[in-house]
Enzyme design. Structure first.
Site, PDB file in Angstrom:
ATOM      1  N   CYS A  51       0.869  -1.182   0.000  1.00 10.59           N
ATOM      2  CA  CYS A  51       0.000   0.000   0.000  1.00 10.59           C
ATOM      3  C   CYS A  51       0.903   1.227   0.000  1.00 10.59           C
ATOM      4  CB  CYS A  51      -0.879   0.039   1.246  1.00 10.59           C
ATOM      5  SG  CYS A  51      -1.986  -1.356   1.401  1.00 10.59           S
ATOM      6  N   GLU A  52       0.507   2.265  -0.745  1.00 13.42           N
ATOM      7  CA  GLU A  52       1.289   3.498  -0.729  1.00 13.42           C
ATOM      8  C   GLU A  52       1.148   4.204   0.613  1.00 13.42           C
ATOM      9  OE1 GLU A  52       0.408   6.019  -4.062  1.00 13.42           O
ATOM     10  OE2 GLU A  52       1.194   4.554  -5.491  1.00 13.42           O
TER      11      GLU A  52
END
Length: 136
Positions: A51-52
């Site tokens: 996930c960013e």
């Protein structure tokens, strides 16, 4: 497959939303409903990679069914996580592994809002859920 009650509520509320602004507002409201994680739960072992944004996931196995808690530093992502959680709460390991995430967000009318990075992040969360479930 029948939907959990909270997932049915989510579906009903998003079906009434007209346009992205209303859906975005709803998404934020769902995110605000997430049960907060304690600082002790926001540890590296509970981080979801892929996930960013920062995302934490905690799983609990109760009577053969899975219960999850999740949080993120990103407000929109918290809303998406809340909608993912209402869809997966109380599923068996097999049902969890067979869940079609894109179909769920399409039903909610949110598939166009899922950028490739958000979509990948949600898939990373779902994969982590399945991974945690398979370890039990």
């Amino acid at each position: 497959m029948s939907l959990p009650v909270q997932a049915q509520e989510a579906l009903a509320s998003f079906e009434l939303a007209r346009g992205w602004e209303q859906r975005a507002r709803l998404l934020m409201q769902w995110g605000d409903r997430l049960e907060p994680l304690s600082e002790a739960e926001k540890v590296e072992a509970n981080r979801v990679h892929g996930c960013e944004s920062l995302v934490w996931l905690v799983a609990e196995h109760v009577d053969g069914l899975w219960q999850f808690k999740a949080s993120s530093d990103a407000r929109l992502l918290r809303g998406l996580l809340a909608l993912l959680l209402v869809r997966v709460q109380g599923l068996t390991r097999e049902a969890l592994a067979g869940l079609d995430l894109r179909e769920w967000f399409t039903q909610l009318g949110l598939e166009r809002q899922l950028s490739p990075s958000r979509s990948n992040g949600l898939h990373a969360v779902l994969l982590r859920m399945a991974e945690l479930a398979s370890n039990r």
